[in-house]
Design an enzyme around this catalytic site. Structure first.
Site, short mmCIF file in Angstrom:
data_model
loop_
_atom_site.label_atom_id
_atom_site.label_comp_id
_atom_site.label_asym_id
_atom_site.label_seq_id
_atom_site.Cartn_x
_atom_site.Cartn_y
_atom_site.Cartn_z
N HIS A 45 -5.05 4.34 -0.59
CA HIS A 45 -6.02 3.63 -1.42
C HIS A 45 -7.23 4.50 -1.72
CE1 HIS A 45 -8.93 3.14 1.86
NE2 HIS A 45 -7.89 2.87 2.64
N GLU A 72 -2.46 -1.21 7.32
CA GLU A 72 -3.14 -0.20 8.13
C GLU A 72 -2.98 -0.51 9.62
OE1 GLU A 72 -3.87 2.56 8.76
OE2 GLU A 72 -5.81 3.13 7.89
#
Length: 271
Positions: A22, A134
C-alpha cells in the site's frame, strides 16, 4: 550438461502475481517519527496521506504504461482502508463522472481521501481476502473496521469470503511472529492455486509481504535470496511467477498447449 540454477516448468502450472505494498498511510508518517505511535488508537485502520495518493497516481500511470490492466484478471486486496484505497486507485476505472452506469469501486471522499469516486467500469474484479492482512496484534492501525462500513465506501468490491462483519482476527496481544506470518503467507499462496485466474494483482502490507517472500527461495542463489528478502517500499510493485511443483492446482485453466495428431497419423518417435 550443467543446468544448475535453471528451472523449466509447464506454463499451465505457473501463475503471475503482482505484489503491491500500500501507499503511504498516516500511521507510516507518525511511526517514522515515533515508533510508539503504531500503538495509538489515533491510527486505527489508517488511511492514505495526500502523498500516499500521489504515489497511487504514479503507480496507476505505471500500471497503464506496462499494460497490466490488459493482463490482470483479478485484484486481491487486504480489507484495510489503506490497501483498498491503493488497489482501487491503481487498478480501478476512471474517475466516476458523467453518471457512468457502473457500480463505483470507491465513493467520493472515502476514508478521508478528498478524492472523487472511482468507477468499476473496465476494471478487473476486486476481492477482499483476510489471509493477506498485515501482521496482526498490538497495532490498532492493523485492525479493520466492519465489512458493512467497507461495503458502503467501496460498493463494487467483493467481500463475500470474509466470514464475520466485525474483526475477530486481530487481538491486542501477542503480535504475530514472523514465522506465523510466513505460515499464513504459504497458506495464502496455496489458496491462490485454487483460483482459476492466471495473472493476479495482490495489494497488501510490508510485514505480510516480507513474511510471504521469506518463505521461498531457500534453494536459490544468494543474490536471489537477497532480492526476495528486501522489504517493499510504499506503493512498490513486484511481479513474480509462482509454480505448482506438486498438485495444488487444477488443469482447468486455459493453456496454449496443443495436443497434436490432428488428424491422427503415423507417429515415429525418432523425429
Amino acid at each position: 550438461m550443467d543446468n544448475e540454477g535453471i528451472g523449466l516448468y509447464p506454463l499451465h502450472r505457473c501463475k503471475t502475481i503482482h505484489l503491491v505494498r500500500h501507499a503511504q498511510g498516516i500511521h507510516n508518517v507518525a511511526g517514522e517519527k515515533d515508533h510508539s505511535a503504531y500503538s495509538s488508537e489515533d491510527y486505527f485502520d489508517a488511511h492514505l496521506t495526500p502523498l500516499g495518493w500521489q504515489q497511487v497516481d504514479n503507480l496507476r500511470n505505471h500500471v497503464r504504461a506496462a499494460q497490466l490492466l490488459n493482463k490482470v484478471e483479478l485484484v486481491i486486496v487486504s480489507p484495510m482502508l489503506r490497501t483498498i484505497q491503493t488497489a482501487v486507485g491503481a487498478f480501478g476505472g476512471e474517475e466516476d463522472t458523467n453518471g457512468a452506469d457502473a457500480t463505483p469501486l470507491m465513493v467520493a471522499n472515502a476514508g478521508s481521501s478528498d478524492r472523487p469516486a472511482i468507477s468499476s467500469l473496465n476494471s478487473p474484479p476486486f476481492l477482499a481476502v483476510e489471509l493477506c492482512r498485515e501482521t496482526m496484534g498490538d497495532h490498532p492501525c492493523d485492525r479493520r473496521r466492519s465489512v458493512t462500513e467497507y461495503k458502503a465506501l467501496f460498493p463494487a468490491i467483493d467481500f463475500s469470503i470474509i466470514e464475520t462483519d466485525n474483526d475477530v482476527l486481530w487481538k491486542p496481544s501477542p503480535r504475530e511472529s514472523l514465522e506465523e506470518v510466513a505460515a499464513r503467507g504459504v497458506e495464502f499462496i496455496k489458496w491462490i492455486w485454487t483460483r482459476k485466474e492466471k495473472e493476479i494483482a495482490i495489494v497488501s502490507h510490508s510485514g505480510f509481504l516480507h513474511g510471504l517472500l521469506s518463505s521461498f527461495g531457500k534453494d536459490c542463489c544468494d543474490d536471489l535470496k537477497k532480492e526476495l528478502s528486501i522489504h517493499l517500499s510504499n506503493c512498490e510493485l513486484r511481479s513474480m511467477v509462482i509454480v505448482d511443483r506438486g498438485n495444488l492446482g487444477t488443469d482447468s485453466a486455459e493453456t496454449t498447449n496443443y495436443p497434436g495428431k490432428v488428424p491422427e497419423g503415423l507417429d515415429n518417435p525418432s523425429g
